[in-house]
Write a protein that holds these residues in place. Structure first.
Motif, PDB file in Angstrom:
ATOM      1  N   VAL A 205       0.838  -1.200   0.000  1.00  0.00           N
ATOM      2  CA  VAL A 205       0.000   0.000   0.000  1.00  0.00           C
ATOM      3  C   VAL A 205       0.876   1.254   0.000  1.00  0.00           C
ATOM      4  O   VAL A 205       0.619   2.223  -0.718  1.00  0.00           O
ATOM      5  N   ALA A 208       2.385   1.893  -3.394  1.00  0.00           N
ATOM      6  CA  ALA A 208       1.373   2.423  -4.307  1.00  0.00           C
ATOM      7  C   ALA A 208       1.067   3.886  -3.981  1.00  0.00           C
ATOM      8  O   ALA A 208       0.960   4.723  -4.882  1.00  0.00           O
ATOM      9  N   THR A 209       0.961   4.179  -2.679  1.00  0.00           N
ATOM     10  CA  THR A 209       0.645   5.555  -2.289  1.00  0.00           C
ATOM     11  C   THR A 209       1.746   6.510  -2.723  1.00  0.00           C
ATOM     12  O   THR A 209       1.476   7.569  -3.290  1.00  0.00           O
ATOM     13  N   GLY A 225       0.684   2.019  -8.345  1.00  0.00           N
ATOM     14  CA  GLY A 225       0.350   3.378  -7.917  1.00  0.00           C
ATOM     15  C   GLY A 225       0.480   4.362  -9.070  1.00  0.00           C
ATOM     16  O   GLY A 225      -0.350   5.259  -9.244  1.00  0.00           O
ATOM     17  N   LEU A 228      -2.468   4.252 -11.324  1.00  0.00           N
ATOM     18  CA  LEU A 228      -3.610   4.975 -10.754  1.00  0.00           C
ATOM     19  C   LEU A 228      -3.453   6.477 -10.957  1.00  0.00           C
ATOM     20  O   LEU A 228      -4.418   7.182 -11.240  1.00  0.00           O
ATOM     21  N   THR A 243      -9.682   1.421 -11.826  1.00  0.00           N
ATOM     22  CA  THR A 243     -10.278   0.316 -11.067  1.00  0.00           C
ATOM     23  C   THR A 243      -9.361  -0.905 -11.038  1.00  0.00           C
ATOM     24  O   THR A 243      -9.166  -1.509  -9.985  1.00  0.00           O
ATOM     25  N   GLY A 246      -6.231  -0.815  -8.777  1.00  0.00           N
ATOM     26  CA  GLY A 246      -6.692  -0.804  -7.390  1.00  0.00           C
ATOM     27  C   GLY A 246      -7.097  -2.188  -6.935  1.00  0.00           C
ATOM     28  O   GLY A 246      -6.765  -2.620  -5.827  1.00  0.00           O
ATOM     29  N   ILE A 247      -7.808  -2.909  -7.821  1.00  0.00           N
ATOM     30  CA  ILE A 247      -8.210  -4.280  -7.458  1.00  0.00           C
ATOM     31  C   ILE A 247      -6.967  -5.151  -7.264  1.00  0.00           C
ATOM     32  O   ILE A 247      -6.902  -5.953  -6.338  1.00  0.00           O
ATOM     33  N   ILE A 249      -4.034  -4.240  -6.216  1.00  0.00           N
ATOM     34  CA  ILE A 249      -3.451  -3.927  -4.905  1.00  0.00           C
ATOM     35  C   ILE A 249      -4.283  -4.571  -3.804  1.00  0.00           C
ATOM     36  O   ILE A 249      -3.754  -5.228  -2.898  1.00  0.00           O
ATOM     37  N   ALA A 250      -5.613  -4.397  -3.895  1.00  0.00           N
ATOM     38  CA  ALA A 250      -6.476  -4.889  -2.827  1.00  0.00           C
ATOM     39  C   ALA A 250      -6.382  -6.409  -2.699  1.00  0.00           C
ATOM     40  O   ALA A 250      -6.304  -6.934  -1.586  1.00  0.00           O
ATOM     41  N   CYS A 253      -3.007  -7.377  -1.106  1.00  0.00           N
ATOM     42  CA  CYS A 253      -2.979  -7.076   0.325  1.00  0.00           C
ATOM     43  C   CYS A 253      -3.874  -8.029   1.098  1.00  0.00           C
ATOM     44  O   CYS A 253      -3.501  -8.499   2.175  1.00  0.00           O
ATOM     45  N   ALA A 254      -5.060  -8.305   0.556  1.00  0.00           N
ATOM     46  CA  ALA A 254      -5.962  -9.220   1.254  1.00  0.00           C
ATOM     47  C   ALA A 254      -5.302 -10.585   1.413  1.00  0.00           C
ATOM     48  O   ALA A 254      -5.384 -11.203   2.479  1.00  0.00           O
TER      49      ALA A 254
END
Lengths: 290, 308
Positions: A205, A208-209, A225, A228, A243, A246-247, A249-250, A253-254
């Protein structure tokens, strides 16, 4: 394999998912089209169009290959950041749990300073002092992550201190360094293994940030990142540009968080069985399996 | 009282540590702000006059002494770019950032209390499952991406709320919702765990035995005790909240300290660039101190432990 799946499905599926992401990041760039190949005729194609499964960006670059090579950058940087921050955090945690009053105080305050300082501001200050590059990015992530790891390690060291085996070691004349590394050190391993995936997900995260703010991976190198950031301008015309990364990354991380939770359940169980025999007596079937 | 004093001393040490390290990190490594201020055709004389004006022609140590002198008198120097005192730029921005952070905190805390308590009450119920999904999403989706998604849905497609800037309370809704989602998971998990732990206590059984309504038992008696660990989490998450607020500001073009710091970064504006972290760290330390003291007020057991 099957028993592991049944006993800890969370750990199993998260590891499986992470394995797919790893394989995709390592081999994907060899199989997919060039992530930097500009093709203006096929620009801004939505997902599921012919030849481009996830569509193309405003320069006609294939998004699937950009996601795959972005995964490579992301994983490498986060892995390095995780190893660095865990190493630094463990050392500082051991020092601040040591009996040397001054050293402990100093490293305690350093952890406090680091925690008090939002890492985004730190990143802005450091990037303004140098130029953004991969080594600087890894350094930023180490700096941003070590303090939280240090705090966890410190609390474990402090809770191990009053135990009999530490007292015994000190009585037979082991010095501080030996007590910390040889006696308390091994008890930290389950905790470190549990924090590691969580730390890695925080690092992803963070990468990416930072790239999204223009402080991390620089274009044209694809990164999640950065994609995005580029897609932000086309938010109203092309939803897939923002989108899809982002998916990615999510999901990553999950998966990492799932591994962390699964490991913590597994390690807590194992440790309980080993250290505290009363629990083995409660569940006799469990003890002889491992 | 001794506990309070030692906390204040610690806070001062932290703030001066940050101040000194930020100052030297910037001075020793950064480029020349005079070159950014002038254009590429500026002659050496012009650049030299800018350097004299900014004070960057002197040695780092001299600059540090001037800076310290300013800090004692409550000034953080003048911004190179805006030609005004840094405090005059940072404080209004900080007010915006704190407003954003505070709104997000209120939203996330009320959601955490509601969802956490309900899911502790029925661990296999619908609420528990939904909040589990929310927690995983909030933890793994990066804040700025959630922000972009919300802009896409609520500002561009539905047109209910503005996508950025700051002119009315409407501008606050999306950024604070984004920020709230990012700190919600840890709050919710801690609250739900501590509610579960409290449920085993005798006083809960007594309350039930006295025939109190279930809702009253949970939301009045249990919650009051279960909120203590939540306060610690809020204190620890302050850095995350502030960092998240900065990212949210950039996504939503919100005029806070994060946007200001990025302007400072691009202009090599050291006074501004060092002013933002210093003010941010002060805020953070003061808020943390406040949380700790609040903790001792609510829970006298900690006060006794800390004094010994």
């Amino acid at each position: 394999m099957m028993t592991m799946m049944r006993r800890n499905p969370l750990l199993f599926f998260s590891t499986f998912l992470m394995g797919i992401i790893f394989v995709g990041g390592i081999f994907g760039p060899f199989l997919l089209p060039d992530p930097l190949a500009i093709d203006l005729i096929n620009a801004m194609k939505p997902p599921f169009s012919s030849h481009h499964l996830l569509g193309t960006d405003p320069l006609g670059r294939d998004i699937l290959s950009r996601i795959a090579s972005g995964a490579r950058v992301s994983l490498v940087v986060s892995l390095l950041g995780m190893i660095g921050s865990l190493t630094l955090g463990t050392i500082m945690g051991l020092v601040s749990g040591s009996r040397n009053r001054w050293l402990a105080w100093a490293s305690d305050r350093m952890i406090d300073v680091q925690m008090a300082f939002p890492y985004i501001l730190l990143a802005i200050v450091i990037v303004s002092a140098t130029t953004p590059s991969l080594p600087v990015l890894v350094l930023l992530m180490v700096l941003a992550g070590w303090a939280s790891a240090g705090r966890v390690i410190r609390s474990i060291v402090l809770s191990e201190r009053p135990k009999d085996y530490v007292k015994a070691a000190e009585l037979v004349g082991a010095d501080q360094k030996r007590v910390l590394t040889r006696y308390i050190g091994p008890t930290l391993i389950p905790a470190i293994l549990t924090i590691a995936p969580l730390q890695a997900s925080a690092m992803i995260v963070m990468e990416a940030t930072l790239s999204f703010l223009g402080l991390g991976v620089q274009p044209p190198t694809p990164s999640w990142g950065g994609m995005l950031l580029e897609g932000k301008v086309y938010l109203s015309q092309a939803w897939w540009l923002t989108t899809i990364p982002g998916i990615a990354i999510a999901i990553t991380c999950a998966a990492l968080i799932g591994i962390g939770e699964g490991l913590s359940v597994k390690l807590r169980g194992d440790r309980r069985r080993r250290i505290d025999p009363s629990h083995v007596a409660v569940a006799p079937g469990e003890g002889d399996k491992s | 009282m001794r506990y309070f004093l030692s906390r204040v001393v610690q806070a001062l040490v932290i703030i001066s540590g940050i101040t000194v390290s930020v100052f030297f990190m910037l001075r020793f490594t950064a480029g020349d702000p005079a070159r950014i201020r002038g254009n590429i055709f500026s002659s050496n004389d012009v650049l030299e006059s800018y350097r004299r004006q900014f004070g960057t022609d002197r040695t780092v140590l001299q600059q540090f002494i001037t800076f310290l002198n300013g800090v004692i008198h409550g000034s953080l120097g003048d911004s190179f770019r805006y030609q005004q005192p840094v405090t005059g730029l940072v404080l209004p921005a900080l007010r915006h950032t704190m407003l954003l952070g505070f709104t997000a905190l209120v939203i996330s805390l009320s959601l955490a209390i509601l969802l956490g308590t309900l899911s502790a009450r029925k661990p296999r119920g619908v609420v528990a499952r939904v909040s589990g999904v929310i927690a995983i999403f909030g933890q793994s989706a990066p804040l700025f991406w959630v922000g972009l998604l919300l802009i896409n849905i609520f500002a561009l497609h539905l047109g209910w709320l503005p996508s950025g800037g700051f002119s009315s309370w409407k501008n606050l809704v999306l950024p604070s919702a984004t920020l709230a989602l990012s700190i919600l998971p840890s709050e919710m998990r801690v609250l739900s765990a501590s509610v579960k732990a409290e449920l085993d206590e005798d006083y809960v059984r007594t309350a039930h035995a006295f025939g109190l309504a279930r809702r009253k038992v949970y939301f009045v008696h249990v919650l009051r005790n279960a909120c203590l660990p939540l306060l610690t989490v809020v204190g620890n998450d302050m850095g995350m909240l502030l960092g998240g607020a900065i990212v949210a500001e950039v996504v939503f073009n919100f005029p806070g300290i994060g946007s200001l710091a990025l302007v400072g970064l691009n202009a090599h504006d050291y006074p501004l660039l060092q002013g933002v972290p210093i003010v941010a760290a002060c805020t953070f330390v003061v808020v943390n101190l406040f949380v700790d003291l609040l903790y001792t007020v609510i829970n006298p057991r900690v006060r006794l432990g800390g004094a010994s």
